[in-house]
Design an enzyme around this catalytic site. Sequence first.
Site, mmCIF file in Angstrom:
data_model
loop_
_atom_site.group_PDB
_atom_site.id
_atom_site.type_symbol
_atom_site.label_atom_id
_atom_site.label_comp_id
_atom_site.label_asym_id
_atom_site.label_seq_id
_atom_site.Cartn_x
_atom_site.Cartn_y
_atom_site.Cartn_z
ATOM 1 N N LYS A 1 0.638 -1.143 -0.064
ATOM 2 C CA LYS A 1 0.071 0.083 0.118
ATOM 3 C C LYS A 1 0.742 1.177 0.004
ATOM 4 O O LYS A 1 0.493 2.226 -0.668
ATOM 5 C CB LYS A 1 -0.915 -0.047 1.221
ATOM 6 C CG LYS A 1 -2.388 -0.691 0.904
ATOM 7 C CD LYS A 1 -3.211 -0.079 1.981
ATOM 8 C CE LYS A 1 -3.393 -0.951 3.219
ATOM 9 N NZ LYS A 1 -2.686 -1.664 4.166
ATOM 10 N N SER A 2 1.949 1.270 0.826
ATOM 11 C CA SER A 2 2.691 2.446 0.915
ATOM 12 C C SER A 2 3.469 2.869 -0.502
ATOM 13 O O SER A 2 3.829 3.711 -0.450
ATOM 14 C CB SER A 2 3.489 2.407 2.171
ATOM 15 O OG SER A 2 3.896 1.077 2.462
#
Length: 261
Positions: A234-235
């Site tokens: 996600k990051s």
Amino acid sequence: MSQPVFRFAPSPNGFLHLGNAYSALLNDRMARAAEGRLLLRIEDTDETRSRAEFMEAIFEDLAWLGVSWEEPARVQSEHFVDYEANLARLWDMGAIYPCFCSRKKAQAHALPSRDPDGQPHYGGTCRALPRAEAEQRIARGDAHGWRIDMAHVRDPATIVWGDAMIAKRLVGSSYHIAVVTDDALQGVTHVVRGKDIEPATPLHRLLQRLLGLPSPVYFHHDLIRDAEGHKLSKSLASTSLRQLRAEGATADDLRRRLGFD
Ligand code: GLU
């Protein structure tokens, strides 16, 4: 028999990607097949990485995908008192101790071995602090996290873990204690999550045993990888559902691509 309870528990530190979608859809499908309930939990105890806009996006993306969960979602940052109560119980039984070391200091005194999550095994400086002194430092407001005292708890299933941090500096990231506390408080019976978290499961079972909490059934699914075989993150904004949607993908396309329907 009581109804099975599943949960999807994303951290709002980025937009959901295909791997998260797979996990959510699998929980949704398993909950339906078992005529169970599906809960949504927002794991935002890491205040440095969590953002409200990502939480809103999680609700939106899941609804778009066709996943339905029981409202309201539990938002962990609203429940620090619950985690603190369990930390206090663990401290009273001598299973954990406060650690005042900065990351740098802990690293400087670390052992050469590592925990399954990649953190070096803690050298144990704060384990030796007398309780009265530790209490004084906490009362004074010194930043601290909580580490499990592996020599004290003697658990054969967590042999590869050192004195892992189960709650970080004051109200920072408290993943291990928060996840175990909430699964119990929410009556979760089935934890379905990615293989990346599997090494943490013995630690979660240990905390459940120490706190006298029921242990859910665990199932760790394979991870969805990108074309080069790397884990999605996600990051890193890799293959976010939003991006795929903006490029014209429909929810049905993604469900099919992930093997649902
Ligand atoms: N919050 C974790 C994550 O986003 C998942 C925790 C869990 O399912 O136990 O990776």
